[in-house]
Design a protein around this motif. Sequence first.
Motif, PDB file in Angstrom:
ATOM      1  N   GLN A  77       0.821  -1.204   0.000  1.00  0.00           N
ATOM      2  CA  GLN A  77       0.000   0.000   0.000  1.00  0.00           C
ATOM      3  C   GLN A  77       0.863   1.266   0.000  1.00  0.00           C
ATOM      4  O   GLN A  77       0.527   2.255  -0.666  1.00  0.00           O
ATOM      5  N   LYS A  78       1.985   1.252   0.727  1.00  0.00           N
ATOM      6  CA  LYS A  78       2.887   2.405   0.731  1.00  0.00           C
ATOM      7  C   LYS A  78       3.471   2.646  -0.657  1.00  0.00           C
ATOM      8  O   LYS A  78       3.569   3.788  -1.110  1.00  0.00           O
ATOM      9  N   ASN A  79       3.861   1.569  -1.337  1.00  0.00           N
ATOM     10  CA  ASN A  79       4.428   1.715  -2.669  1.00  0.00           C
ATOM     11  C   ASN A  79       3.388   2.148  -3.687  1.00  0.00           C
ATOM     12  O   ASN A  79       3.689   2.936  -4.582  1.00  0.00           O
ATOM     13  N   ILE A  80       2.164   1.660  -3.555  1.00  0.00           N
ATOM     14  CA  ILE A  80       1.099   2.085  -4.457  1.00  0.00           C
ATOM     15  C   ILE A  80       0.818   3.571  -4.260  1.00  0.00           C
ATOM     16  O   ILE A  80       0.656   4.324  -5.231  1.00  0.00           O
ATOM     17  N   ALA A  81       0.797   4.023  -3.012  1.00  0.00           N
ATOM     18  CA  ALA A  81       0.567   5.440  -2.733  1.00  0.00           C
ATOM     19  C   ALA A  81       1.703   6.294  -3.294  1.00  0.00           C
ATOM     20  O   ALA A  81       1.462   7.371  -3.863  1.00  0.00           O
ATOM     21  N   ALA A  82       2.938   5.823  -3.166  1.00  0.00           N
ATOM     22  CA  ALA A  82       4.084   6.569  -3.696  1.00  0.00           C
ATOM     23  C   ALA A  82       4.020   6.651  -5.216  1.00  0.00           C
ATOM     24  O   ALA A  82       4.315   7.701  -5.808  1.00  0.00           O
ATOM     25  N   LEU A  83       3.617   5.546  -5.870  1.00  0.00           N
ATOM     26  CA  LEU A  83       3.504   5.550  -7.327  1.00  0.00           C
ATOM     27  C   LEU A  83       2.386   6.477  -7.784  1.00  0.00           C
ATOM     28  O   LEU A  83       2.547   7.216  -8.766  1.00  0.00           O
ATOM     29  N   GLU A  84       1.277   6.486  -7.076  1.00  0.00           N
ATOM     30  CA  GLU A  84       0.179   7.394  -7.422  1.00  0.00           C
ATOM     31  C   GLU A  84       0.602   8.852  -7.249  1.00  0.00           C
ATOM     32  O   GLU A  84       0.263   9.703  -8.077  1.00  0.00           O
ATOM     33  N   ASP A  85       1.371   9.124  -6.210  1.00  0.00           N
ATOM     34  CA  ASP A  85       1.876  10.483  -6.005  1.00  0.00           C
ATOM     35  C   ASP A  85       2.820  10.872  -7.135  1.00  0.00           C
ATOM     36  O   ASP A  85       2.772  12.000  -7.631  1.00  0.00           O
TER      37      ASP A  85
ATOM     38  N   GLU B 278       2.807   9.672 -10.214  1.00  0.00           N
ATOM     39  CA  GLU B 278       2.047   9.851 -11.448  1.00  0.00           C
ATOM     40  C   GLU B 278       1.237  11.146 -11.426  1.00  0.00           C
ATOM     41  O   GLU B 278       1.008  11.747 -12.476  1.00  0.00           O
ATOM     42  N   ALA B 279       0.837  11.599 -10.260  1.00  0.00           N
ATOM     43  CA  ALA B 279       0.099  12.859 -10.159  1.00  0.00           C
ATOM     44  C   ALA B 279       1.033  14.068 -10.302  1.00  0.00           C
ATOM     45  O   ALA B 279       0.628  15.101 -10.843  1.00  0.00           O
ATOM     46  N   HIS B 280       2.282  13.927  -9.827  1.00  0.00           N
ATOM     47  CA  HIS B 280       3.220  15.049  -9.844  1.00  0.00           C
ATOM     48  C   HIS B 280       4.607  14.585 -10.300  1.00  0.00           C
ATOM     49  O   HIS B 280       5.573  14.652  -9.524  1.00  0.00           O
ATOM     50  N   PRO B 281       4.773  14.156 -11.537  1.00  0.00           N
ATOM     51  CA  PRO B 281       6.095  13.669 -11.951  1.00  0.00           C
ATOM     52  C   PRO B 281       7.157  14.767 -11.995  1.00  0.00           C
ATOM     53  O   PRO B 281       8.343  14.487 -11.866  1.00  0.00           O
ATOM     54  N   TYR B 282       6.745  15.989 -12.107  1.00  0.00           N
ATOM     55  CA  TYR B 282       7.702  17.093 -12.195  1.00  0.00           C
ATOM     56  C   TYR B 282       8.386  17.373 -10.864  1.00  0.00           C
ATOM     57  O   TYR B 282       9.400  18.059 -10.817  1.00  0.00           O
ATOM     58  N   TYR B 283       7.885  16.848  -9.774  1.00  0.00           N
ATOM     59  CA  TYR B 283       8.554  16.995  -8.478  1.00  0.00           C
ATOM     60  C   TYR B 283       9.833  16.149  -8.399  1.00  0.00           C
ATOM     61  O   TYR B 283      10.710  16.435  -7.593  1.00  0.00           O
ATOM     62  N   TYR B 284       9.921  15.114  -9.199  1.00  0.00           N
ATOM     63  CA  TYR B 284      10.967  14.109  -9.048  1.00  0.00           C
ATOM     64  C   TYR B 284      12.186  14.360  -9.929  1.00  0.00           C
ATOM     65  O   TYR B 284      13.214  13.708  -9.747  1.00  0.00           O
ATOM     66  N   GLY B 285      12.085  15.275 -10.876  1.00  0.00           N
ATOM     67  CA  GLY B 285      13.231  15.634 -11.698  1.00  0.00           C
ATOM     68  C   GLY B 285      13.779  14.483 -12.518  1.00  0.00           C
ATOM     69  O   GLY B 285      13.040  13.640 -13.024  1.00  0.00           O
ATOM     70  N   ARG B 286      15.100  14.450 -12.638  1.00  0.00           N
ATOM     71  CA  ARG B 286      15.768  13.446 -13.480  1.00  0.00           C
ATOM     72  C   ARG B 286      15.640  12.030 -12.920  1.00  0.00           C
ATOM     73  O   ARG B 286      15.715  11.069 -13.656  1.00  0.00           O
ATOM     74  N   ARG B 287      15.500  11.914 -11.663  1.00  0.00           N
ATOM     75  CA  ARG B 287      15.419  10.597 -11.012  1.00  0.00           C
ATOM     76  C   ARG B 287      14.003  10.019 -11.023  1.00  0.00           C
ATOM     77  O   ARG B 287      13.773   8.952 -10.466  1.00  0.00           O
ATOM     78  N   GLY B 288      13.078  10.698 -11.641  1.00  0.00           N
ATOM     79  CA  GLY B 288      11.687  10.252 -11.640  1.00  0.00           C
ATOM     80  C   GLY B 288      11.467   8.909 -12.287  1.00  0.00           C
ATOM     81  O   GLY B 288      10.727   8.069 -11.770  1.00  0.00           O
ATOM     82  N   GLN B 289      12.108   8.668 -13.430  1.00  0.00           N
ATOM     83  CA  GLN B 289      11.939   7.387 -14.109  1.00  0.00           C
ATOM     84  C   GLN B 289      12.533   6.246 -13.292  1.00  0.00           C
ATOM     85  O   GLN B 289      11.971   5.150 -13.247  1.00  0.00           O
ATOM     86  N   ASP B 290      13.662   6.488 -12.652  1.00  0.00           N
ATOM     87  CA  ASP B 290      14.243   5.464 -11.776  1.00  0.00           C
ATOM     88  C   ASP B 290      13.310   5.161 -10.613  1.00  0.00           C
ATOM     89  O   ASP B 290      13.118   3.999 -10.248  1.00  0.00           O
ATOM     90  N   PHE B 291      12.752   6.211 -10.030  1.00  0.00           N
ATOM     91  CA  PHE B 291      11.826   6.042  -8.917  1.00  0.00           C
ATOM     92  C   PHE B 291      10.601   5.234  -9.354  1.00  0.00           C
ATOM     93  O   PHE B 291      10.175   4.322  -8.660  1.00  0.00           O
ATOM     94  N   LYS B 292      10.070   5.572 -10.531  1.00  0.00           N
ATOM     95  CA  LYS B 292       8.876   4.881 -11.020  1.00  0.00           C
ATOM     96  C   LYS B 292       9.159   3.406 -11.278  1.00  0.00           C
ATOM     97  O   LYS B 292       8.392   2.536 -10.858  1.00  0.00           O
ATOM     98  N   SER B 293      10.269   3.095 -11.933  1.00  0.00           N
ATOM     99  CA  SER B 293      10.570   1.695 -12.229  1.00  0.00           C
ATOM    100  C   SER B 293      10.877   0.915 -10.951  1.00  0.00           C
ATOM    101  O   SER B 293      10.469  -0.241 -10.807  1.00  0.00           O
TER     102      SER B 293
END
Length: 98
Positions: free
Chosen positions: A52-60, A62-77
Amino acid sequence: MKAQKFLALISVLTFSLTVSSVFAVEGIDDNNHAALAQYYESVAKEAETKLQKNIAALEDYEAHPYYYGRRGQDFKSHTTANIREYEAVLAESLNSAD
């Protein structure tokens, strides 16, 4: 020469004892089915919480990918891989508990 062989033997034995203890189910007897079921249910609860924590983090993300910068794709995968792993652990634990 004998000291080197002795030290190598001791280190191999120490490592093998450490690894073999990892595979034991926390000292629960295989014939104690109630304790095994309770153990696997607790593992399933932990996996569900982490899932549930990981699903919430993934939803966050996907809602705000611009917060994550260059590391966003790594975080998502990484988060997606964690979700798959926790789903597998949850299914296996529930199956073992039954």
